[in-house]
Design a protein around this motif. Sequence first.
Motif, PDB file in Angstrom:
ATOM      1  N   ASP A   5      24.634  11.080  28.396  1.00  0.00           N
ATOM      2  CA  ASP A   5      24.200  12.441  28.745  1.00  0.00           C
ATOM      3  C   ASP A   5      25.379  13.328  29.124  1.00  0.00           C
ATOM      4  N   ALA A   6      25.184  14.637  28.972  1.00  0.00           N
ATOM      5  CA  ALA A   6      26.218  15.573  29.436  1.00  0.00           C
ATOM      6  C   ALA A   6      26.304  15.453  30.958  1.00  0.00           C
ATOM      7  N   MET A   7      27.547  15.379  31.462  1.00  0.00           N
ATOM      8  CA  MET A   7      27.783  15.061  32.865  1.00  0.00           C
ATOM      9  C   MET A   7      27.772  16.321  33.743  1.00  0.00           C
ATOM     10  N   LEU A   8      28.244  17.432  33.185  1.00  0.00           N
ATOM     11  CA  LEU A   8      28.350  18.653  33.997  1.00  0.00           C
ATOM     12  C   LEU A   8      26.978  19.325  34.110  1.00  0.00           C
ATOM     13  N   PRO A   9      26.820  20.160  35.138  1.00  0.00           N
ATOM     14  CA  PRO A   9      25.547  20.866  35.276  1.00  0.00           C
ATOM     15  C   PRO A   9      25.274  21.743  34.054  1.00  0.00           C
ATOM     16  N   SER A  10      24.019  21.830  33.700  1.00  0.00           N
ATOM     17  CA  SER A  10      23.653  22.669  32.552  1.00  0.00           C
ATOM     18  C   SER A  10      24.101  24.113  32.834  1.00  0.00           C
ATOM     19  N   GLY A  11      24.582  24.783  31.819  1.00  0.00           N
ATOM     20  CA  GLY A  11      25.060  26.158  32.000  1.00  0.00           C
ATOM     21  C   GLY A  11      26.509  26.256  32.426  1.00  0.00           C
ATOM     22  N   SER A  12      27.211  25.105  32.540  1.00  0.00           N
ATOM     23  CA  SER A  12      28.617  25.140  32.981  1.00  0.00           C
ATOM     24  C   SER A  12      29.500  25.982  32.061  1.00  0.00           C
ATOM     25  N   PHE A  13      29.094  26.115  30.793  1.00  0.00           N
ATOM     26  CA  PHE A  13      29.910  26.900  29.852  1.00  0.00           C
ATOM     27  C   PHE A  13      29.189  28.168  29.383  1.00  0.00           C
ATOM     28  N   ASN A  14      28.183  28.598  30.155  1.00  0.00           N
ATOM     29  CA  ASN A  14      27.543  29.868  29.790  1.00  0.00           C
ATOM     30  C   ASN A  14      28.589  30.970  29.746  1.00  0.00           C
ATOM     31  N   ASN A  15      28.491  31.838  28.774  1.00  0.00           N
ATOM     32  CA  ASN A  15      29.434  32.957  28.582  1.00  0.00           C
ATOM     33  C   ASN A  15      30.857  32.490  28.279  1.00  0.00           C
ATOM     34  N   HIS A  16      31.009  31.240  27.869  1.00  0.00           N
ATOM     35  CA  HIS A  16      32.327  30.748  27.462  1.00  0.00           C
ATOM     36  C   HIS A  16      32.346  30.587  25.947  1.00  0.00           C
TER      37      HIS A  16
END
Length: 331
Positions: free
Chosen positions: A45-56
């Motif tokens: 699974d993706a480890m970082l919180p969901s949305g960690s790269f929003n607007n990236h």
Amino acid sequence: MAARVLGRAGRLAAVVRSSALQLRLHGSAGLRFGSQASFFPPLGDAMLPSGSFNNHVALITGGGTGLGRAMTATLSQLGAQCIIASRKLDILQRTAEEISSQTGNKVHAVQCDVRDPQAVSQCVDQMEALTGLPDVIINNAAGNFVCPSERLSPNAWKTITDIVLNGTAFVTLELGKRLIQNQKGASFLAITTIYAESGSGFVVPSASAKAGVEALYKSLAAEWGRYGHRFNIIQPGPIRTKGAFSRLDPTGAFEKATIDRIPTGRLGTPAEIANLAAYVSSNYASWMSGAVIRFDGGEYVSLAGEFNELRSVTPDQWKILEVMIRNTKGS
Ligand SMILES: CCCCCCCCCCC/C=C\C=C\C(=O)SCCNC(=O)CCNC(=O)[C@H](O)C(C)(C)COP(=O)(O)OP(=O)(O)OC[C@H]1O[C@@H](n2cnc3c(N)ncnc32)[C@H](O)[C@@H]1OP(=O)(O)O
Ligand SMILES: NC(=O)C1=CN([C@@H]2O[C@H](COP(=O)(O)OP(=O)(O)OC[C@H]3O[C@@H](n4cnc5c(N)ncnc54)[C@H](OP(=O)(O)O)[C@@H]3O)[C@@H](O)[C@H]2O)C=CC1
């Protein structure tokens, strides 16, 4: 009493001699402990919180296949808008569509041969028009094959070093200059390999070029921090991809030996390196720059230590070896 002790010592000495002979004759074949891989299950699974790269916005070279594809999938899942760039547009487009449809975030496919600085500049033009300049740049594209060095043509050398070292430099410099002009910070990540550090026979152009990439990234980490740029390096150990394994172990003959020397008892997985790349590229790692992260299940240190082969000596054999060592008198 003394005779009993001497008798026991004699029997022990006989066992020592015969076991030492067995060790010399057959090595440790058949004496391995069970696989330790079950201690180290890979998580997908993706480890970082969901949305960690929003607007990236993230550019991943070689993002259509293998590890680049896995990194793109993870960044996209975490909210990034991704651009994947390499030579084969059809493969890029298929990957982009598959990932976009799963994550709901746009993935753009841009054709680019990183060996050609003009193509790189056009790719960045295209990217600026599509998404603006990126926040995350992952230099992952590479070429490699095993070959005795005496069989390498000048063009074989040039092909690999052009993709790996010049390609990384062209992408990094083109984007770096434009980011600096726009006063925009960014995270740069280069994917190298554990033998960038040690060197390795039979992959000499790759080893030389990857070492160059590491020098480039460490140097720019020092120079371009003042522009808001971070530069980091991940050195992966063996992770099964068609691109790597078909060129480095085409018959599959070396896979078992490779796994046997990895202390965690297994290959890495694309999802694992994707999680690490996502962390390094994220704002959670904003204090990380100039780092070289070895991610290899322990393979490098396992290869380096000359006594590590002793892992295969059993507890009973150790008892015998200890007696032999303790019984040694003088030098
Ligand atoms: C003890 C063994 C342990 C095995 C362990 C198992 C696996 C472990 C994995 C660990 C991996 C570690 C590091 C991995 C690093 C990587 O980079 S893996 C990624 C590999 N992916 C790719 O290479 C994908 C892209 N590759 C390619 O497109 C091609 O392979 C190529 C050749 C790099 C580039 O293609 P192209 O530009 O089309 O080039 P060509 O025109 O075909 O060739 C250019 C010149 O190179 C000569 N050549 C090509 N192949 C070979 C070969 N196999 N041997 C010798 N020479 C070769 C070719 O002849 C050309 O030269 P000339 O013009 O002079 O003929
Ligand atoms: N898998 C492993 O065990 C290991 C991999 N690595 C590194 O991981 C990275 C990914 O490798 P992996 O996924 O295994 O292998 P792949 O072969 O799948 O990835 C290599 C990618 O580079 C792209 N590429 C090659 N040449 C060019 C070029 N001239 N211009 C633009 N893109 C190019 C390819 O796309 P296209 O053909 O479309 O151009 C491909 O997508 C590489 O840097 C590799 O060195 C390091 C250690 C271990």
